[in-house]
Design an enzyme around this catalytic site. Structure first.
Site: not given
Length: 277
Positions: A56, A203, A206
């Protein structure tokens, strides 16, 4: 042990709802200042597990967290991942879990995070070009030296997890998993059977897109948001699940963490259990 807590590796006590730092901007400017504020707010709200990685920002995310939080509040643990390197490929990264690379990345992480020991180090990806025994052996040596406390894996299969457990004690597994993405259900089952922490990334994938009408309906009935319902479902799904939702906004952070207090009645949970893509 409260259902809101978990002992990673049997002894590292953390709250089950953590924070993923991947989305925090690290470039200098107002966005970075906002990112520092998000990280500090996470700690203020009692988060005890913050997830980052060498990948990252190639260390910039680790430096950001140290700037925001060092000296770290008692009980707060920043976990990181090693085993990939920058690349000119379209993906921008490549596998690199050679022992020398792992050692160097851990040493860099210790310096950037301003700690003498990383309580949980995770192998970001198994490197297919390096014997697994060499990869995990290097991390085991670092543990013996006191530089890391526990060893975890990321994106592994059931077979890979079993093979790794013959080499080292595996404290955690970080795989993609959510209410609408249960591809790694067998890995979760293996972790639950062994008492291994399972940290699902993405987690709430959608859930916030409006694609799942049933999640939205349950959320409306419970006066919650789809993301909160998705996180509450994960917490109820298995006692070894430790979600690490990420965000760059304080409001979203507070919304996510409030999911720890959301109770899913059996009928609502049954409706969610039946969903899958």
């Amino acid at each position: 042990m409260s259902s809101t807590m978990f002992r990673i590796g049997g002894d590292l006590n953390v709250r089950r709802l953590g924070f993923g730092a991947m989305r925090l901007p690290t470039e200098r400017g107002p966005d970075r200042e906002a990112a520092l504020a998000v990280a500090r707010r996470a700690a203020d709200l009692g988060v005890t597990l913050i997830d980052t990685a060498h990948m990252y920002g190639w260390g910039a995310n680790e430096e950001l967290l140290a700037e925001a939080l060092h000296p770290y509040p008692e009980g707060l643990h920043v976990t990181t991942k090693v085993g990939v390197a920058r690349s000119s490929s379209p993906a921008g990264w490549k596998h690199d879990a050679r022992p020398d690379t792992l050692r160097a990345q851990v040493d860099h992480a210790l310096r950037r995070l301003r700690v003498e020991r990383i309580e949980l180090i995770q192998l970001h990806r198994i490197d297919p070009a390096v014997p697994l025994a060499d990869q995990l052996g290097a991390l085991r040596e670092l543990r013996a030296e006191g530089k890391v406390g526990r060893i975890g894996l990321s994106e592994v299969t059931v077979a890979e997890l079993a093979q790794a457990r013959e080499i080292v004690d595996v404290a955690s597994v970080q795989n993609r998993y959510s209410l609408l993405d249960r591809e790694h259900e067998p890995v979760l089952a293996a972790c639950e059977a062994a008492g291994i922490a399972f940290l699902p990334w993405r987690p709430v994938a959608g859930a916030a897109s409006g694609a799942a009408a049933e999640i939205a309906a349950v959320a409306a009935e419970l006066d919650a948001t789809p993301a909160q319902v998705s996180l509450a479902w994960l917490l109820a799904r298995s006692p070894v699940i430790l979600p690490i939702p990420g965000t760059a906004r304080i409001g979203h952070l507070e919304e996510n963490l409030a999911a720890a207090d959301l109770h899913l009645p059996p009928a609502h949970r049954a409706r969610l259990d039946s969903l899958s893509t």
